[in-house]
Structures are given as C-alpha cells and as structure tokens.
Scaffold this motif. Structure first.
Motif, PDB file in Angstrom:
ATOM      1  N   CYS A  69     -15.637  12.256   7.330  1.00 20.02           N
ATOM      2  CA  CYS A  69     -14.513  11.494   7.847  1.00 20.02           C
ATOM      3  C   CYS A  69     -13.943  10.577   6.762  1.00 20.02           C
ATOM      4  O   CYS A  69     -14.637  10.204   5.823  1.00 20.02           O
ATOM      5  CB  CYS A  69     -14.934  10.668   9.056  1.00 20.02           C
ATOM      6  N   SER A  70     -12.669  10.190   6.927  1.00 15.06           N
ATOM      7  CA  SER A  70     -12.023   9.435   5.860  1.00 15.06           C
ATOM      8  C   SER A  70     -11.036   8.419   6.409  1.00 15.06           C
ATOM      9  O   SER A  70     -10.580   8.519   7.552  1.00 15.06           O
ATOM     10  CB  SER A  70     -11.307  10.388   4.895  1.00 15.06           C
ATOM     11  N   ILE A  71     -10.709   7.426   5.575  1.00 11.39           N
ATOM     12  CA  ILE A  71      -9.644   6.467   5.847  1.00 11.39           C
ATOM     13  C   ILE A  71      -8.763   6.381   4.614  1.00 11.39           C
ATOM     14  O   ILE A  71      -9.204   6.656   3.497  1.00 11.39           O
ATOM     15  CB  ILE A  71     -10.177   5.061   6.196  1.00 11.39           C
ATOM     16  N   PHE A  72      -7.505   6.009   4.824  1.00 16.81           N
ATOM     17  CA  PHE A  72      -6.563   5.794   3.721  1.00 16.81           C
ATOM     18  C   PHE A  72      -6.190   4.323   3.692  1.00 16.81           C
ATOM     19  O   PHE A  72      -5.840   3.739   4.726  1.00 16.81           O
ATOM     20  CB  PHE A  72      -5.313   6.644   3.901  1.00 16.81           C
ATOM     21  N   MET A  73      -6.263   3.706   2.506  1.00 16.59           N
ATOM     22  CA  MET A  73      -5.897   2.300   2.341  1.00 16.59           C
ATOM     23  C   MET A  73      -4.749   2.220   1.338  1.00 16.59           C
ATOM     24  O   MET A  73      -4.913   2.585   0.167  1.00 16.59           O
ATOM     25  CB  MET A  73      -7.103   1.485   1.885  1.00 16.59           C
ATOM     26  N   PRO A  74      -3.575   1.782   1.777  1.00 19.75           N
ATOM     27  CA  PRO A  74      -2.414   1.764   0.896  1.00 19.75           C
ATOM     28  C   PRO A  74      -2.496   0.686  -0.178  1.00 19.75           C
ATOM     29  O   PRO A  74      -3.106  -0.377   0.030  1.00 19.75           O
ATOM     30  CB  PRO A  74      -1.253   1.487   1.852  1.00 19.75           C
ATOM     31  N   ALA A  75      -1.886   0.956  -1.311  1.00 17.18           N
ATOM     32  CA  ALA A  75      -1.789  -0.008  -2.405  1.00 17.18           C
ATOM     33  C   ALA A  75      -0.562  -0.873  -2.156  1.00 17.18           C
ATOM     34  O   ALA A  75       0.509  -0.646  -2.726  1.00 17.18           O
ATOM     35  CB  ALA A  75      -1.699   0.709  -3.750  1.00 17.18           C
ATOM     36  N   ALA A  76      -0.719  -1.864  -1.307  1.00 13.74           N
ATOM     37  CA  ALA A  76       0.417  -2.672  -0.862  1.00 13.74           C
ATOM     38  C   ALA A  76       0.664  -3.884  -1.742  1.00 13.74           C
ATOM     39  O   ALA A  76       1.592  -4.651  -1.483  1.00 13.74           O
ATOM     40  CB  ALA A  76       0.199  -3.130   0.580  1.00 13.74           C
ATOM     41  N   GLY A  77      -0.159  -4.083  -2.777  1.00 16.57           N
ATOM     42  CA  GLY A  77       0.015  -5.225  -3.652  1.00 16.57           C
ATOM     43  C   GLY A  77      -0.412  -6.524  -2.998  1.00 16.57           C
ATOM     44  O   GLY A  77      -1.204  -6.547  -2.055  1.00 16.57           O
ATOM     45  N   ASP A  78       0.130  -7.649  -3.491  1.00 15.06           N
ATOM     46  CA  ASP A  78      -0.181  -8.954  -2.932  1.00 15.06           C
ATOM     47  C   ASP A  78       1.016  -9.870  -3.105  1.00 15.06           C
ATOM     48  O   ASP A  78       2.019  -9.503  -3.712  1.00 15.06           O
ATOM     49  CB  ASP A  78      -1.421  -9.552  -3.592  1.00 15.06           C
TER      50      ASP A  78
ATOM     51  N   PHE B 267       2.044 -13.704  -4.437  1.00 18.62           N
ATOM     52  CA  PHE B 267       1.666 -14.897  -5.188  1.00 18.62           C
ATOM     53  C   PHE B 267       2.897 -15.786  -5.258  1.00 18.62           C
ATOM     54  O   PHE B 267       3.911 -15.405  -5.826  1.00 18.62           O
ATOM     55  CB  PHE B 267       1.183 -14.504  -6.589  1.00 18.62           C
ATOM     56  N   TYR B 268       2.794 -16.998  -4.640  1.00 20.16           N
ATOM     57  CA  TYR B 268       3.975 -17.835  -4.429  1.00 20.16           C
ATOM     58  C   TYR B 268       4.993 -17.027  -3.606  1.00 20.16           C
ATOM     59  O   TYR B 268       4.695 -16.674  -2.478  1.00 20.16           O
ATOM     60  CB  TYR B 268       4.518 -18.345  -5.758  1.00 20.16           C
ATOM     61  N   ASP B 269       6.153 -16.686  -4.132  1.00 17.49           N
ATOM     62  CA  ASP B 269       7.107 -15.903  -3.342  1.00 17.49           C
ATOM     63  C   ASP B 269       7.344 -14.526  -3.946  1.00 17.49           C
ATOM     64  O   ASP B 269       8.317 -13.856  -3.602  1.00 17.49           O
ATOM     65  CB  ASP B 269       8.436 -16.647  -3.207  1.00 17.49           C
ATOM     66  N   GLU B 270       6.432 -14.090  -4.827  1.00 18.39           N
ATOM     67  CA  GLU B 270       6.586 -12.807  -5.500  1.00 18.39           C
ATOM     68  C   GLU B 270       5.646 -11.763  -4.907  1.00 18.39           C
ATOM     69  O   GLU B 270       4.434 -11.979  -4.831  1.00 18.39           O
ATOM     70  CB  GLU B 270       6.311 -12.944  -6.998  1.00 18.39           C
ATOM     71  N   HIS B 271       6.211 -10.646  -4.482  1.00 15.80           N
ATOM     72  CA  HIS B 271       5.413  -9.508  -4.015  1.00 15.80           C
ATOM     73  C   HIS B 271       5.148  -8.611  -5.227  1.00 15.80           C
ATOM     74  O   HIS B 271       6.050  -7.932  -5.717  1.00 15.80           O
ATOM     75  CB  HIS B 271       6.164  -8.747  -2.927  1.00 15.80           C
ATOM     76  N   ASP B 272       3.908  -8.621  -5.697  1.00 15.22           N
ATOM     77  CA  ASP B 272       3.555  -7.935  -6.941  1.00 15.22           C
ATOM     78  C   ASP B 272       2.717  -6.687  -6.671  1.00 15.22           C
ATOM     79  O   ASP B 272       1.997  -6.600  -5.677  1.00 15.22           O
ATOM     80  CB  ASP B 272       2.757  -8.866  -7.861  1.00 15.22           C
ATOM     81  N   PHE B 273       2.814  -5.739  -7.592  1.00 11.79           N
ATOM     82  CA  PHE B 273       1.923  -4.568  -7.685  1.00 11.79           C
ATOM     83  C   PHE B 273       1.995  -3.622  -6.487  1.00 11.79           C
ATOM     84  O   PHE B 273       1.056  -2.879  -6.230  1.00 11.79           O
ATOM     85  CB  PHE B 273       0.469  -5.014  -7.901  1.00 11.79           C
ATOM     86  N   ASP B 274       3.099  -3.663  -5.754  1.00 12.88           N
ATOM     87  CA  ASP B 274       3.269  -2.725  -4.647  1.00 12.88           C
ATOM     88  C   ASP B 274       3.270  -1.294  -5.194  1.00 12.88           C
ATOM     89  O   ASP B 274       4.016  -0.963  -6.107  1.00 12.88           O
ATOM     90  CB  ASP B 274       4.591  -3.013  -3.932  1.00 12.88           C
ATOM     91  N   GLY B 275       2.415  -0.434  -4.642  1.00 11.79           N
ATOM     92  CA  GLY B 275       2.279   0.936  -5.111  1.00 11.79           C
ATOM     93  C   GLY B 275       1.343   1.101  -6.281  1.00 11.79           C
ATOM     94  O   GLY B 275       1.045   2.232  -6.690  1.00 11.79           O
TER      95      GLY B 275
END
Length: 289
Positions: free
Chosen positions: A223-232, A234-242
């Motif tokens: 069995c498996s799960i998928f965890m998306p690379a949604a980034g994080d 920091f302050y008001d910047e959404h970084d590293f999405d994907g």
C-alpha cells in the motif's frame, strides 16, 4: 548526488534470488526506485507480476531492477513478493474518491497515514499551511513571530526562551493539534518518531500525480500514500512549491523550544529536521485506530 547503481549479480536457488547488497542499500536510502515497477516503465501492472514470476522460475540473464521487486525489503526476491506487487495494483492508494482515507502501510507501530493533507480534498492537493500549534490559517497570509500566538523570539539573545509559551513537548491529540481539531478523533498530527518510522519502513519515489510533484511512499504490504511537494511559507513568501514538501510533526525540540520538528521531502530524499514554530507548514494526519 548519489547515483542509482543497479548491481545485477544474483543467484537463483529453490525459487529464491539473492539481491546484491548494493541494491538493498539503495532501496532503503529512498532512491528513485518505484516499488513493484519491475520493467521500469513507470507503472505497476500485471506485466511486472509476470516478469517477477519469470525471474523466479526461469534461469535468465535479463537485466531488470530487482530492487523494485523486493517489496518486503528483506534483501531477497521470493514468491512472497509476488502477492505484494499484486497488492500495489489492487489497493496501492485510495479505494475511492471520498477522502480522507486511512492507509495501512504495514508499519511496525500500526500507525496508519491519511491519504491527503489537512485542508485538502485530494492526495495531490497542498491543503492549508499552519504555524506549529495554530489551528487556523494565518490571516493575513503572514508567518512570522509577530503573528505567532505562543511566543516571541529575540534574535539578539538566542539562548533566551522565556518568551516562548509552553504548549507541550508533544501536541498530538491536544487542543493545539490542527489535525484533531479539523478532522476530529482519531486523527492527529504525527510525532517525530512516526515520521522516522515512515522513512525507515517504506520505500519512496519522486513522481508526478496529476501534474503535482511529490513522493510516493510504499509500505512492505504494497500500500502507498502520495505526499505533495507543496513548499512552505516564510513571512509572506510561498517558497519551493513543486520542489520540496515540509510537514509539521507534533514534536517540540526540547533543547530549543522556539522550534519544532518537521518531516521533509524532495526529489533527492525524505528526512526530518526542525524550524522556528512560526513557519507555515502543511500537515499530514495519522491514526493508530
């Protein structure tokens, strides 16, 4: 970058093929080997089952990634791996579209992982971002010490933590647990130990699901799960999405109480680390029920 090196020197006796030590090492280190994908075409289907049986029963020198067929990670390719590959085909993910689901990955602790993040309606969706211990999304969409409810931190005095409010060294199942507050019991945030168990007792591969990059974790039961690379955030910047995924655990860093542990994933690996509690992170719930 560690290259994936397939060591194909094996031996077959009584329906058992011993996989070379380097193959086992690379599988356990979360290299990009899709478990069950014996022919390496990017999918797991009955062709892979047929090839596995062929390699168990017929003397052949065909090159194929035997690590992918060692689903139970015991270092051997045996008949025991065949039904596990079938399991991947039949129940590798969610049984239907009514998320969330509890996915049993066959972990020693009995911990089951949710199929999607808090605030998400599908496994590949990022869901919402939370500061550690917050049960709501910051509004405005800002993540810093000024917006954090449970303390402030003076960068000029890094050893002075008196401004940090103690909400517990493990907030799983408490009023500060966003998984429990959002979904109800028995859901809760994973502990650091549960995230380490996920890394140790599953294999994972960097894949794209419906155009979203992330890691698929496959247990020894198929069995498996998928965890998306949604980034994080920091302050008001959404970084590293994907590019990377950062998921809060419920565990505080006791010796550094302005920080909490998170579970991270990227195209290279999955790992644990820690960061300031104010950071915006996604949350993937677990349950032992």
């Amino acid at each position: 970058m560690l290259a994936v090196v397939f060591c194909l020197t094996t031996s077959a006796k009584n329906g058992v093929r011993r996989i070379a030590p380097y193959g086992r090492m690379l599988l356990l280190s979360n290299e990009n080997i899709l478990v069950g994908d014996v022919n390496g075409d990017g999918t797991v289907d009955m062709v892979d089952v047929t090839l596995t049986i062929r390699h168990l029963t017929v003397a052949t020198s065909d090159d194929f990634p035997e690590q992918a067929a060692d689903v139970n990670l015991d270092g051997f390719l045996t008949a025991a791996d065949v039904p596990l590959i079938v399991n991947i085909i039949l129940k590798g993910g969610c049984p239907d579209s009514h998320h969330p689901h509890l996915i049993d990955l066959g972990l020693p602790s009995g911990t089951k992982w949710a199929c999607c993040n808090v605030g998400a309606s599908t496994p590949e969706a990022p869901g919402r971002f939370y500061a550690w211990g917050h049960i709501y999304v910051n509004n405005p969409f800002l993540y810093n010490w000024d917006m954090y409810n449970y303390g402030d931190y003076d960068y000029n005095y890094p050893d002075d933590f008196h401004e940090m409010r103690n909400i517990g060294s493990d907030i799983a199942g408490t009023d500060y647990d966003v998984a429990k507050r959002s979904w109800g019991a028995p859901w809760r945030m994973p502990t650091l130990e549960q995230c380490c168990e996920l890394i140790e007792y599953t294999s994972s591969v960097w894949i794209s699901v419906n155009g979203v990059w992330g890691r698929q974790f496959t247990g020894r039961n198929g069995c498996s799960i998928f965890m998306p690379a949604a980034g994080d955030i920091f302050y008001d910047e959404h970084d590293f999405d994907g590019e990377s995924g950062l998921y809060w655990t419920s565990s505080l860093v006791d010796e550094y109480p302005c920080a909490a542990y998170h579970f991270g994933l990227s195209s290279m690996k999955s790992y644990t680390d820690y960061y300031f509690r104010f950071g915006g992170r996604t949350v993937r719930p677990v349950s032992n029920d």
